[in-house]
Design a protein around this motif. Structure first.
Motif, PDB file in Angstrom:
ATOM      1  N   PRO A 171      -4.874  -2.258   3.044  1.00  0.00           N
ATOM      2  CA  PRO A 171      -4.853  -2.280   1.579  1.00  0.00           C
ATOM      3  C   PRO A 171      -6.133  -2.890   1.014  1.00  0.00           C
ATOM      4  CG  PRO A 171      -2.801  -3.143   2.478  1.00  0.00           C
ATOM      5  CD  PRO A 171      -3.752  -3.011   3.627  1.00  0.00           C
ATOM      6  N   MET A 204       0.859  -1.179   0.000  1.00  0.00           N
ATOM      7  CA  MET A 204       0.000   0.000   0.000  1.00  0.00           C
ATOM      8  C   MET A 204       0.902   1.238   0.000  1.00  0.00           C
ATOM      9  SD  MET A 204      -3.129   0.784   2.587  1.00  0.00           S
ATOM     10  CE  MET A 204      -4.288   2.095   2.251  1.00  0.00           C
ATOM     11  N   THR A 205       0.745   2.065  -1.002  1.00  0.00           N
ATOM     12  CA  THR A 205       1.692   3.168  -1.177  1.00  0.00           C
ATOM     13  C   THR A 205       1.091   4.545  -0.939  1.00  0.00           C
ATOM     14  OG1 THR A 205       1.198   3.229  -3.552  1.00  0.00           O
ATOM     15  CG2 THR A 205       3.045   1.832  -2.828  1.00  0.00           C
ATOM     16  N   ALA A 206      -0.231   4.677  -0.960  1.00  0.00           N
ATOM     17  CA  ALA A 206      -0.832   6.001  -0.823  1.00  0.00           C
ATOM     18  C   ALA A 206      -2.156   5.919  -0.074  1.00  0.00           C
ATOM     19  CB  ALA A 206      -1.052   6.636  -2.194  1.00  0.00           C
ATOM     20  N   CYS A 207      -2.456   6.958   0.688  1.00  0.00           N
ATOM     21  CA  CYS A 207      -3.723   7.045   1.404  1.00  0.00           C
ATOM     22  C   CYS A 207      -4.872   7.157   0.412  1.00  0.00           C
ATOM     23  CB  CYS A 207      -3.695   8.273   2.317  1.00  0.00           C
ATOM     24  SG  CYS A 207      -5.294   8.632   3.115  1.00  0.00           S
ATOM     25  N   ARG A 208      -5.938   6.385   0.643  1.00  0.00           N
ATOM     26  CA  ARG A 208      -7.056   6.396  -0.300  1.00  0.00           C
ATOM     27  C   ARG A 208      -7.933   7.631  -0.156  1.00  0.00           C
ATOM     28  NH1 ARG A 208      -8.514   1.920   2.933  1.00  0.00           N
ATOM     29  NH2 ARG A 208      -7.834   0.633   1.215  1.00  0.00           N
ATOM     30  N   ALA A 234       1.623   9.684   0.781  1.00  0.00           N
ATOM     31  CA  ALA A 234       2.419   8.459   0.843  1.00  0.00           C
ATOM     32  C   ALA A 234       2.969   8.192   2.240  1.00  0.00           C
ATOM     33  CB  ALA A 234       3.572   8.540  -0.153  1.00  0.00           C
ATOM     34  N   THR A 235       2.602   9.011   3.211  1.00  0.00           N
ATOM     35  CA  THR A 235       3.146   8.867   4.576  1.00  0.00           C
ATOM     36  C   THR A 235       2.213   8.004   5.417  1.00  0.00           C
ATOM     37  OG1 THR A 235       2.087  10.942   5.225  1.00  0.00           O
ATOM     38  CG2 THR A 235       4.361  11.058   4.486  1.00  0.00           C
ATOM     39  N   CYS A 267      -2.564   7.099   8.037  1.00  0.00           N
ATOM     40  CA  CYS A 267      -2.002   8.190   7.251  1.00  0.00           C
ATOM     41  C   CYS A 267      -1.642   9.340   8.187  1.00  0.00           C
ATOM     42  CB  CYS A 267      -3.014   8.666   6.207  1.00  0.00           C
ATOM     43  SG  CYS A 267      -2.519  10.159   5.326  1.00  0.00           S
ATOM     44  N   SER A 322       2.753   2.034  10.140  1.00  0.00           N
ATOM     45  CA  SER A 322       2.174   0.781  10.621  1.00  0.00           C
ATOM     46  C   SER A 322       1.553   0.959  12.014  1.00  0.00           C
ATOM     47  CB  SER A 322       3.240  -0.308  10.684  1.00  0.00           C
ATOM     48  OG  SER A 322       2.710  -1.506  11.219  1.00  0.00           O
ATOM     49  N   ARG A 363      -2.568   0.430   8.786  1.00  0.00           N
ATOM     50  CA  ARG A 363      -1.666   1.580   8.781  1.00  0.00           C
ATOM     51  C   ARG A 363      -2.492   2.851   8.961  1.00  0.00           C
ATOM     52  NH1 ARG A 363       0.098  -1.996   4.716  1.00  0.00           N
ATOM     53  NH2 ARG A 363       2.295  -2.607   4.842  1.00  0.00           N
TER      54      ARG A 363
END
Length: 417
Positions: free
Chosen positions: A56, A1-5, A10-11, A47, A14, A45
């Motif tokens: 994810p 998972m690379t980006a907040c939906r 991208a921050t 954001c 966990s 995770r």
């Protein structure tokens, strides 16, 4: 998972990694026990920009909700909760006989049947074919569909704008937060109301409710992150209620941003509580994983020691949350002989991943086990009353969350591990 939906950042940091589990409602038939069973990572995770907690989107809603095992009407307390809500909502929104109410994810009509009884026009929007059919059989008009901006616009064009849109326990279930929220805005009248109930991340963290993390729940809200999510679709929060349901939920009252006005003092109060708990900085999340590990150790220790003493432990309920708990703890039939459930749909099936048989509730009285592990712990008051008969033979109830507690038979005294 690379980006907040929600915000695209991208921050992501966990919160807790629960390993890999099957989808929580994918109960197995007997002829599926020798087949491969998919499992997906379950890693929460948060954001650090908008503070939306999320997993994810590894499974599609269509894979879970086209045929669904959960029927809301099997919970007596949940049906009563819905009846009370309808009475309050009618008064708050000033709904008369000419009003129109839409519920998104209306399940088997457990809530809208109370709207029907009041003679108010309504429509359920429910993606699951089987539970939607049950709603129609109960006299609740139901459209089989997932909510999107297009679906909302189509319903509005055919039926008119809704004075009240209800979305209870669905706002966590959709990976496209922005599109779903736009769908809500498409449904609601320009001067209407939207009511959303969703589990509160504050209580999830504080009360170790990690079993409510599963693949159907794509995100987990604070009021702060919910405000941002609502704004993405043109809605503004005007009030919030703290509810005991599902271990601690928030009821969000929103309106189109153009007519919303200033939010109530309760909104500021809950935002302050969340901030004090550290949920808008990483400090509020750092200890959660260690506390989750302790819940696992305590439950396994109890089950192993009971087995070594020759005592029998069975389960009560087969909820989605229970399957997160069972899989994370690695519990198999050698430690939990079976579980029971009031929903006949699940009888004769097996829990995903752990392959524990699901039987009818009457099996408990027939077998008289030493312990009954209550998996839907969020219904503690209701189930403590329902299962009072277990005390007749000296049996005890066990609740695994927020910490292991055993209700002794004769005195109903609670012992905490």
């Amino acid at each position: 998972m690379t980006a907040c939906r929600l915000c695209g950042s991208a921050t992501l940091s966990s919160v807790v990694d629960l390993g890999a589990t099957p989808p929580c409602e994918s109960f197995l038939a007997a002829d599926q026990l020798d087949l491969a069973e998919p499992a997906y990572p379950l890693h929460l995770r948060v954001c650090t920009e908008c503070w939306l907690a999320q997993i994810p989107p590894l499974i599609k809603p269509e894979e879970t909700f086209t045929e669904y095992a959960y029927f809301s009407s099997f919970s007596t307390s949940w049906v009563e909760h819905a009846r009370t809500f309808v009475a309050d909502a009618v008064e708050r929104a000033g709904l008369g006989e000419d009003a129109f109410v839409v519920e998104v994810a209306s399940n088997d009509g457990y809530l809208l049947k109370h709207v029907v009884k009041r003679g108010i026009r309504c429509l359920g929007v429910e993606p699951s074919v089987n539970v939607g059919a049950a709603a129609r059989e109960a006299g609740v008009p139901t459209l089989t569909a997932f909510l999107s901006p297009d679906t909302g616009a189509a319903v509005r064009a055919e039926h008119g704008p809704a004075n009240l849109v209800v979305a209870n326990n669905v706002y966590a279930h959709i990976p496209d937060v922005v599109g779903f929220t736009q769908g809500l805005r498409a449904l609601v009248a320009d001067d209407g109301w939207v009511s959303i109930e969703v589990q509160h991340l504050l209580t999830l963290i504080e009360e170790n409710q990690y079993d409510t993390i599963y693949h159907e729940h794509f995100q987990y809200y604070t009021v702060a992150s919910a405000i941002r999510a609502l704004a993405s679709g043109g809605l503004a929060l005007v009030d919030v209620e703290l509810l005991p349901t599902h271990g601690g939920s928030i009821r969000l009252w929103a309106r189109p941003a153009e007519v919303a006005g200033e939010p109530s003092a309760r909104v500021a109060d809950v935002l302050a509580r969340e901030k004090a708990a550290g949920l808008q900085e990483l400090s509020g999340y750092t200890e959660f994983s260690a506390r989750v590990a302790k819940v696992r150790r305590d439950l396994l220790k109890f089950l192993v020691e009971a087995a070594e003493r020759g005592e029998t432990v069975v389960g009560y309920g087969a909820p989605g949350k229970g399957n997160t708990l069972l899989n994370h703890c690695g519990i198999r039939p050698d430690l939990l002989a079976y579980t029971v459930d009031r929903n006949p749909y699940k009888h004769g099936r097996f829990t995903p991943g752990t392959r524990i048989p699901i039987l009818a509730p009457e099996q408990i009285a027939a077998d008289k086990p030493d312990y009954v592990l209550v998996l839907p712990w969020n219904l503690r008051a209701e189930l403590t009353e329902q299962l009072a008969y277990v005390h007749e033979w000296g049996g005890r109830l066990v609740f695994p969350i927020p910490e292991l507690s055993i209700v002794e038979a004769a005195s109903s005294k609670e012992v905490t591990a």
